[in-house]
Design an enzyme around this catalytic site. Structure first.
Site, PDB file in Angstrom:
ATOM      1  N   VAL A 119       0.830  -1.201   0.000  1.00  0.00           N
ATOM      2  CA  VAL A 119       0.000   0.000   0.000  1.00  0.00           C
ATOM      3  C   VAL A 119       0.871   1.259   0.000  1.00  0.00           C
ATOM      4  CG1 VAL A 119      -1.842   1.253   1.201  1.00  0.00           C
ATOM      5  CG2 VAL A 119      -1.896  -1.243   1.124  1.00  0.00           C
ATOM      6  N   CYS A 120       1.996   1.211   0.698  1.00  0.00           N
ATOM      7  CA  CYS A 120       2.888   2.383   0.737  1.00  0.00           C
ATOM      8  C   CYS A 120       3.461   2.672  -0.646  1.00  0.00           C
ATOM      9  CB  CYS A 120       4.011   2.165   1.744  1.00  0.00           C
ATOM     10  SG  CYS A 120       3.424   2.003   3.437  1.00  0.00           S
ATOM     11  N   THR A 121       3.828   1.633  -1.365  1.00  0.00           N
ATOM     12  CA  THR A 121       4.336   1.820  -2.716  1.00  0.00           C
ATOM     13  C   THR A 121       3.241   2.412  -3.602  1.00  0.00           C
ATOM     14  OG1 THR A 121       5.922   0.018  -2.452  1.00  0.00           O
ATOM     15  CG2 THR A 121       5.343   0.641  -4.718  1.00  0.00           C
ATOM     16  N   MET A 147       2.767   6.215  -2.598  1.00  0.00           N
ATOM     17  CA  MET A 147       3.826   7.107  -3.058  1.00  0.00           C
ATOM     18  C   MET A 147       3.829   7.208  -4.593  1.00  0.00           C
ATOM     19  SD  MET A 147       5.204   8.547  -0.435  1.00  0.00           S
ATOM     20  CE  MET A 147       3.641   8.468   0.450  1.00  0.00           C
TER      21      MET A 147
END
Length: 158
Positions: A46-48, A51
């Site tokens: 989810v972080c990828t 961003m």
């Protein structure tokens, strides 16, 4: 936790921008509004996605005069690798000492995984006076921010 109307806690931390520089929030208010996008960890799903979505929409943020920064507790060296692998053109602030997440009230632990002291997924918009004009904080790391709402908040920041 930092709320809308509060003065944004100032900090100095390493900035992964292809190199590693020192970044002080109060010294970059000329680039405001600043979008501080906190995320739990580089190289996670989810972080990828988050961003990369900020990257995909970067022109829209630049059009409203906003400067985007990602913030996580990863080392600046890991963050530079994350930037390179994902083609991110904005800087990533390394809160390796976990002081920024504490000052902003967005520290999270994953007790069941034995992972402690990562950033909640959160976004703060800071205006040129250093005031937080918009915030969004999720207790669910699987939830992404409403990117249109973030851009609209940045555009409205005074």
């Amino acid at each position: 936790m930092v709320n809308v109307g509060d003065e944004a806690p100032d900090f100095t931390a390493p900035l992964a921008n292809g190199d590693v520089d020192s970044f002080t929030l109060s010294e970059n208010l000329d680039d405001a509004p600043l979008v501080l996008a906190f995320f739990p960890g580089a190289f996670t799903g989810v972080c990828t996605t988050e961003m990369c979505t900020f990257q995909d929409q970067l022109a829209g943020f630049e059009d409203v005069g906003a400067t985007v920064y990602g913030v996580s507790v990863d080392s600046p060296f890991s963050l530079n690798e994350f930037r390179e692998k994902n083609g991110l053109e904005f800087g990533l602030v390394s809160d390796f000492n976990k002081e920024i997440i504490d000052d902003y009230g967005v520290r999270m632990d994953f007790d069941d995984l034995g992972v402690y002291g990562v950033a909640k997924r959160a976004v703060f918009v800071v205006n040129a006076d250093g005031e937080v004009t918009w915030s969004w904080v999720s207790d669910d790391p699987g939830v992404e921010p409403d990117y249109d709402a973030v851009r609209e908040a940045a555009e409205a920041a005074e």
